[in-house]
Write an enzyme that holds these catalytic residues in place. Structure first.
Site, PDB file in Angstrom:
ATOM      1  N   HIS A  90       0.852  -1.202   0.000  1.00 44.92           N
ATOM      2  CA  HIS A  90       0.000   0.000   0.000  1.00 44.92           C
ATOM      3  C   HIS A  90       0.879   1.239   0.000  1.00 44.92           C
ATOM      4  CE1 HIS A  90       0.488   0.928   4.362  1.00 44.92           C
ATOM      5  NE2 HIS A  90       0.444  -0.374   4.540  1.00 44.92           N
ATOM      6  N   ASP A  92      -0.467   4.366   0.782  1.00 49.04           N
ATOM      7  CA  ASP A  92      -0.929   5.356   1.762  1.00 49.04           C
ATOM      8  C   ASP A  92      -0.173   5.162   3.069  1.00 49.04           C
ATOM      9  OD1 ASP A  92      -2.485   2.893   2.269  1.00 49.04           O
ATOM     10  OD2 ASP A  92      -3.454   4.096   3.823  1.00 49.04           O
ATOM     11  N   ASP A 123       6.475   1.121   6.010  1.00 47.86           N
ATOM     12  CA  ASP A 123       5.044   0.782   6.019  1.00 47.86           C
ATOM     13  C   ASP A 123       4.258   1.768   5.156  1.00 47.86           C
ATOM     14  OD1 ASP A 123       2.601  -0.349   6.729  1.00 47.86           O
ATOM     15  OD2 ASP A 123       2.442   0.800   8.589  1.00 47.86           O
ATOM     16  N   GLU A 156      -5.161   1.632   3.119  1.00 46.34           N
ATOM     17  CA  GLU A 156      -5.030   0.556   4.113  1.00 46.34           C
ATOM     18  C   GLU A 156      -4.980   1.100   5.525  1.00 46.34           C
ATOM     19  OE1 GLU A 156      -3.269  -2.301   6.827  1.00 46.34           O
ATOM     20  OE2 GLU A 156      -2.388  -0.380   6.209  1.00 46.34           O
ATOM     21  N   GLU A 157      -4.249   2.196   5.722  1.00 50.46           N
ATOM     22  CA  GLU A 157      -4.065   2.721   7.069  1.00 50.46           C
ATOM     23  C   GLU A 157      -5.356   3.296   7.657  1.00 50.46           C
ATOM     24  OE1 GLU A 157      -1.612   1.948   8.613  1.00 50.46           O
ATOM     25  OE2 GLU A 157       0.222   2.005   7.434  1.00 50.46           O
ATOM     26  N   HIS A 423       4.184   3.715  12.255  1.00 47.36           N
ATOM     27  CA  HIS A 423       3.097   4.489  12.856  1.00 47.36           C
ATOM     28  C   HIS A 423       3.601   5.487  13.897  1.00 47.36           C
ATOM     29  CE1 HIS A 423      -0.346   1.432  11.797  1.00 47.36           C
ATOM     30  NE2 HIS A 423       0.564   1.541  10.831  1.00 47.36           N
TER      31      HIS A 423
END
Length: 451
Positions: A90, A92, A123, A156-157, A423
């Site tokens: 992903h 995003d 990520d 996705e996030e 994150h």
């Protein structure tokens, strides 16, 4: 074929990969368009689409998914009769949180202490580069031996389910014999790992009301029911004295029998303060991979600054419940809502609203694809055997794909090892891991095609 040519090719491509990751990280592709411009996500999607076209992909398309974001799709045909492998990542990213807390700007890829720092570097924009590197290495060493589909998700996030719904509406698009999800990570830098299980999750918003309006705490406090105090009691009921999650009707004694997570290592990875105990019981692996875990994500109540001496009439909280494999997320949601209602004190009015859900996932690690990946990782990481670990987080798309394509083998690998701090502030990727995992993926595709 010896792994050396593949490894040598990937090594030679790393400078280009760094330059490309720099470009991709620069896009502020947070799929929350109240916070970040939609144009940033669209630009990142176009970057991925252009990269696929440059590698000879056909049918490259920006898919408008039902949540208002775009996923990027491309098809690279392989030899006649070859199996089809779907590669997922992903583009995003999570918001950068407090940008002033970053050591270097979050959307500028910066090399420091042997790592590349930037939001999405691990990520999962790094995952996009991992797939590209693997395919480039194969093209330079005899060609790609399988048909490849790539899907790069754009939300996705956010957990808004756009790609899941699109896939359900277009079930033939992503069909494949094997699916490689490039959104997990090694247990440790240098220790090749596949993620065999994922916890699911549910998000529930809770509101407690007790009064028509706030009251003076001096005049009414002591008899007037305080909604914030009632909410605190509800939230406290979700934890036992040792911190274990306690939702009525939900068991919490499952055991993880695979790779173990030493407590000292976990404390270091989680940056637990000195003297603060871990919560729960059982091994760390039991607690984070095999058992439910509740987290209070936020509370709506007056902030300390500017607070008045008032009894609160209403309060809200957002609760996350991570659901282990073997437990249905929808049933866990019902149990959580029933628990909240049963433990709300003083006859206070309580309402619960589910705002998100994803089912847990368990892979079949006995499949031929896992055997091919174990062999490939052993060659990419000399002297190391592939390990099986769980992951506490959720990737709802896994269950959608497993339901749509029940015969497909699903493997989860990626760049999000503990030092990556995904994150969080100062997210980073290890370029050595990017290089080795790209080699492993290329070797896997060769070995899988030869089966």
């Amino acid at each position: 074929m010896s792994p050396d040519p593949i490894a040598e090719t990937v090594a030679s491509l790393m400078p280009k990969a760094k330059a490309e990751l720099t470009e991709l990280v620069a896009f502020k592709s947070v799929a929350d368009f109240d916070q970040f411009p939609r144009s940033e996500s669209e630009a990142a999607a176009n970057w991925v689409a252009d990269a696929l076209r440059a590698e000879g992909f056909q049918d490259v398309a920006l898919l408008d998914t039902p949540d208002g974001t775009q996923s990027v799709y491309g098809l690279l045909p392989g030899p006649e009769g070859a199996p089809t492998v779907l590669l997922y990542a992903h583009y995003d990213v999570q918001p950068p949180l407090d940008e002033t807390a970053w050591t270097s700007p979050p959307f500028e890829l910066t090399e420091r202490d042997g790592r590349w720092y930037g939001r999405g570097s691990a990520d999962c924009k790094g995952g996009v580069l991992m797939h590209l590197l693997a395919l480039r290495a194969l093209k330079a060493n005899g060609g790609v031996p399988v048909t490849v589909k790539v899907i790069a998700e754009g939300s996705e996030e956010q957990g808004t389910g756009g790609l899941e719904r699109y896939a359900e509406e277009h079930p033939d698009l992503l069909t494949a014999d094997t699916i490689v999800i490039g959104d997990a990570g090694n247990f440790r830098v240098g220790l090749p790992t596949v993620t065999a299980t994922l916890r699911g999750m549910t998000l529930v918003r809770v509101r407690v009301d007790t009064l028509e309006g706030n009251l003076h705490s001096g005049q009414f406090g002591g008899a007037a029911p305080d909604a914030l105090a009632a909410l605190v009691r509800v939230l406290d009921s979700l934890r036992a004295e040792d911190g274990s999650t306690t939702v009525d009707g939900l068991t919490g004694d499952e055991v993880w029998d695979g790779l173990q997570y030493e407590e000292d290592d976990f404390r270091k990875d989680a940056k637990v303060l000195d003297g603060v105990r871990l919560v729960g019981k059982g091994t760390v692996a039991d607690r984070i991979w095999a058992r439910p875990a509740v987290t209070v994500l936020g509370i709506d109540c007056p902030p300390v600054v500017g607070a008045t001496p008032s009894v609160q009439a209403a309060a809200r909280a957002l609760i996350s419940l991570r659901v282990p494999p073997g437990v249905d997320a929808a049933e866990a949601t019902k149990l959580l809502q029933a628990h909240v209602e049963a433990h709300t004190p003083w006859g206070a009015q309580v309402t619960t609203e589910q705002i998100g859900q994803g089912q847990p996932f368990r892979a079949d690690t006995t499949s031929p694809a896992y055997a091919a990946m174990a062999e490939a990782m052993g060659e990419a990481y000399p002297g190391e055997e592939m390990q099986y670990a769980g992951q506490g987080g959720s990737i709802p798309l896994c269950n959608t794909l497993a339901a749509l394509y029940p015969r497909a083998e699903i493997l989860l690998i990626g760049l999000s090892e503990p030092e990556a701090q995904i994150h969080a502030v100062d997210e980073s990727v290890s370029p050595q891991e990017l290089e080795r995992l790209s080699v492993a993926e290329a070797l896997f595709l060769q070995k899988y095609a030869a089966n």
